[in-house]
Design an enzyme around this catalytic site. Structure first.
Site, PDB file in Angstrom:
ATOM      1  N   ASN A   8       0.302  -2.349  -0.544  1.00 31.07           N
ATOM      2  CA  ASN A   8       0.876  -1.015  -0.755  1.00 31.07           C
ATOM      3  C   ASN A   8       0.435  -0.551  -2.138  1.00 31.07           C
ATOM      4  O   ASN A   8       0.974  -0.996  -3.142  1.00 31.07           O
ATOM      5  CB  ASN A   8       2.407  -1.105  -0.658  1.00 31.07           C
ATOM      6  CG  ASN A   8       3.087   0.211  -0.979  1.00 31.07           C
ATOM      7  OD1 ASN A   8       2.427   1.243  -1.129  1.00 31.07           O
ATOM      8  ND2 ASN A   8       4.406   0.177  -1.087  1.00 31.07           N
ATOM      9  N   TRP A   9      -0.565   0.334  -2.159  1.00 32.53           N
ATOM     10  CA  TRP A   9      -1.141   0.753  -3.446  1.00 32.53           C
ATOM     11  C   TRP A   9      -0.272   1.788  -4.153  1.00 32.53           C
ATOM     12  O   TRP A   9      -0.591   2.199  -5.276  1.00 32.53           O
ATOM     13  CB  TRP A   9      -2.566   1.290  -3.227  1.00 32.53           C
ATOM     14  CG  TRP A   9      -3.558   0.251  -2.781  1.00 32.53           C
ATOM     15  CD1 TRP A   9      -3.309  -1.074  -2.533  1.00 32.53           C
ATOM     16  CD2 TRP A   9      -4.958   0.438  -2.516  1.00 32.53           C
ATOM     17  NE1 TRP A   9      -4.464  -1.720  -2.136  1.00 32.53           N
ATOM     18  CE2 TRP A   9      -5.494  -0.812  -2.114  1.00 32.53           C
ATOM     19  CE3 TRP A   9      -5.816   1.537  -2.567  1.00 32.53           C
ATOM     20  CZ2 TRP A   9      -6.843  -0.994  -1.788  1.00 32.53           C
ATOM     21  CZ3 TRP A   9      -7.166   1.366  -2.232  1.00 32.53           C
ATOM     22  CH2 TRP A   9      -7.660   0.117  -1.854  1.00 32.53           C
ATOM     23  N   HIS A  94      10.037   2.866   3.320  1.00 32.14           N
ATOM     24  CA  HIS A  94      10.010   2.050   2.094  1.00 32.14           C
ATOM     25  C   HIS A  94      11.212   2.429   1.233  1.00 32.14           C
ATOM     26  O   HIS A  94      11.614   3.590   1.190  1.00 32.14           O
ATOM     27  CB  HIS A  94       8.695   2.308   1.332  1.00 32.14           C
ATOM     28  CG  HIS A  94       8.472   1.342   0.217  1.00 32.14           C
ATOM     29  ND1 HIS A  94       9.140   1.438  -0.983  1.00 32.14           N
ATOM     30  CD2 HIS A  94       7.682   0.242   0.126  1.00 32.14           C
ATOM     31  CE1 HIS A  94       8.748   0.435  -1.763  1.00 32.14           C
ATOM     32  NE2 HIS A  94       7.872  -0.303  -1.107  1.00 32.14           N
ATOM     33  N   GLU A 161      12.126  -6.186   2.601  1.00 25.89           N
ATOM     34  CA  GLU A 161      11.862  -5.999   1.177  1.00 25.89           C
ATOM     35  C   GLU A 161      13.173  -5.793   0.435  1.00 25.89           C
ATOM     36  O   GLU A 161      13.692  -4.656   0.377  1.00 25.89           O
ATOM     37  CB  GLU A 161      10.974  -4.768   0.963  1.00 25.89           C
ATOM     38  CG  GLU A 161       9.610  -4.872   1.591  1.00 25.89           C
ATOM     39  CD  GLU A 161       8.601  -4.026   0.831  1.00 25.89           C
ATOM     40  OE1 GLU A 161       7.590  -4.591   0.393  1.00 25.89           O
ATOM     41  OE2 GLU A 161       8.845  -2.824   0.640  1.00 25.89           O
ATOM     42  N   GLY A 167       8.796  -5.067  -7.523  1.00 21.89           N
ATOM     43  CA  GLY A 167       8.261  -4.739  -8.839  1.00 21.89           C
ATOM     44  C   GLY A 167       9.012  -5.353 -10.007  1.00 21.89           C
ATOM     45  O   GLY A 167       8.805  -4.964 -11.157  1.00 21.89           O
ATOM     46  N   SER A 206       7.630  -8.669  -5.079  1.00 21.61           N
ATOM     47  CA  SER A 206       7.082  -9.555  -6.114  1.00 21.61           C
ATOM     48  C   SER A 206       6.345 -10.760  -5.538  1.00 21.61           C
ATOM     49  O   SER A 206       6.421 -11.867  -6.091  1.00 21.61           O
ATOM     50  CB  SER A 206       8.183 -10.005  -7.088  1.00 21.61           C
ATOM     51  OG  SER A 206       8.724  -8.888  -7.765  1.00 21.61           O
ATOM     52  N   GLY A 227       2.910  -5.131  -3.295  1.00 21.19           N
ATOM     53  CA  GLY A 227       2.734  -3.947  -4.124  1.00 21.19           C
ATOM     54  C   GLY A 227       1.803  -4.228  -5.284  1.00 21.19           C
ATOM     55  O   GLY A 227       0.578  -4.185  -5.163  1.00 21.19           O
ATOM     56  N   GLY A 228       2.372  -4.545  -6.427  1.00 17.38           N
ATOM     57  CA  GLY A 228       1.608  -4.703  -7.669  1.00 17.38           C
ATOM     58  C   GLY A 228       0.385  -5.602  -7.536  1.00 17.38           C
ATOM     59  O   GLY A 228      -0.710  -5.235  -7.995  1.00 17.38           O
TER      60      GLY A 228
HETATM   61  C1  PEP Z   1       6.448  -2.967  -2.354  1.00 16.55           C
HETATM   62  O1  PEP Z   1       6.812  -1.995  -2.990  1.00 16.55           O
HETATM   63  O2  PEP Z   1       6.211  -2.829  -1.143  1.00 16.55           O
HETATM   64  C2  PEP Z   1       6.326  -4.241  -3.042  1.00 16.55           C
HETATM   65  C3  PEP Z   1       6.469  -5.337  -2.354  1.00 16.55           C
HETATM   66  O3  PEP Z   1       6.064  -4.191  -4.393  1.00 16.55           O
HETATM   67  P1  PEP Z   1       5.828  -5.454  -5.392  1.00 16.55           P
HETATM   68  O4  PEP Z   1       4.944  -6.429  -4.678  1.00 16.55           O
HETATM   69  O5  PEP Z   1       5.178  -4.860  -6.595  1.00 16.55           O
HETATM   70  O6  PEP Z   1       7.176  -6.029  -5.668  1.00 16.55           O
END
Ligand code: PEP
Length: 244
Positions: A8-9, A94, A161, A167, A206, A227-228
């Site tokens: 997920n950019w 999301h 999630e 994040g 994360s 995400g990140g």
């Molecule tokens: C997300 O927002 O879908 C996510 C999992 O972000 P991160 O990996 O940065 O926690």
């Protein structure tokens, strides 16, 4: 089932950076990778990323769509438009959209129906806040979101999630992840039968190269929504490699 690692950019990068990231992911998506790959760029970058992935094994998705097929909805994008520019998947519900745009379960459900009607695979996100987890409500919250966000005949992907893990660098314990994924599986099977058994359930929050192997080895964790770490091709690919 074969795991899926989805990136997920979010709202990051220039067109040029998206192209470079897509190219790096494509180059690393070798036949031996033990997971399917999906990348979800921001709307303006989908077309170029889909072109880069054309004929390759990496799927491309969006991060949202409108519930209507077309019409007077300024600033919105339909599922059919996404399909037209090469997307095959769309992330829906999301927690950032639920929080920033007040998306309810009913709104998410309408978008899931629109995505399915347009031939997109919806990736539907559910997850509790930290307050809900501390109150012992995590499983009930997730069950409620599933009941409200998934239409009858759902054919797609679910992503668990926990909002407080997104994040933040924090993750639930492995036992907690396994427990919620078991709850989600049970809810899917109770409602959809064999299709619920075959539905991929991703973990998101994360996920990094360092914790991916342990998380991806848990029962009913069929991949990750990242995400990140998906913004760094080497990290994204390392997470996919850890799915084996
Ligand atoms: C997300 O927002 O879908 C996510 C999992 O972000 P991160 O990996 O940065 O926690």
């Amino acid at each position: 089932m074969r795991p899926l690692i989805a990136g997920n950019w979010k709202m990051h990068g220039t067109l040029r950076e998206a192209g470079a990231l897509a190219e790096a992911v494509r180059a690393g998506a070798t036949a031996g990778l033990p997971a399917d790959l999906l990348v979800c760029p921001p709307f303006p970058h989908i077309h170029i990323v889909a072109a880069a992935m054309l004929g390759q094994t990496v799927a491309v998705g969006a991060q949202d769509c409108h519930a209507a097929g077309k019409g007077a909805h300024t600033g919105d994008v339909s599922a059919a438009m996404l399909r037209d520019i090469g997307a095959t998947h769309v992330i829906l519900g999301h927690s950032e959209r639920r929080a920033d745009h007040g998306e309810t379960d009913a709104a998410v459900r309408a978008k899931v129906e629109a995505a399915l009607a347009a031939g997109l695979v919806p990736v539907v996100c559910v997850g509790e806040t930290e307050a809900q987890r501390l109150a012992g409500e995590a499983e009930a919250v997730v069950e409620g979101q599933l009941a409200g966000s998934l239409p009858d005949g759902f054919a797609g992907i679910v992503a668990y999630e926990p909002v407080w893990a997104i994040g933040t660098g924090r993750t639930p314990t492995e036992d907690d992840i396994a427990a919620i994924h078991g709850t989600i599986r049970a809810a899917l099977v109770a409602r959809f039968g064999p299709a619920g058994q075959a539905t991929r359930i991703l973990y998101g929050g994360s996920m990094k190269p360092g914790n991916a192997k342990a998380i991806l080895a848990l029962a009913h964790v069929d991949g990750g929504l990242v995400g990140g770490a998906s913004l760094v091709a080497a990290d994204f690919l390392a997470i996919a490699a850890a799915a084996g």
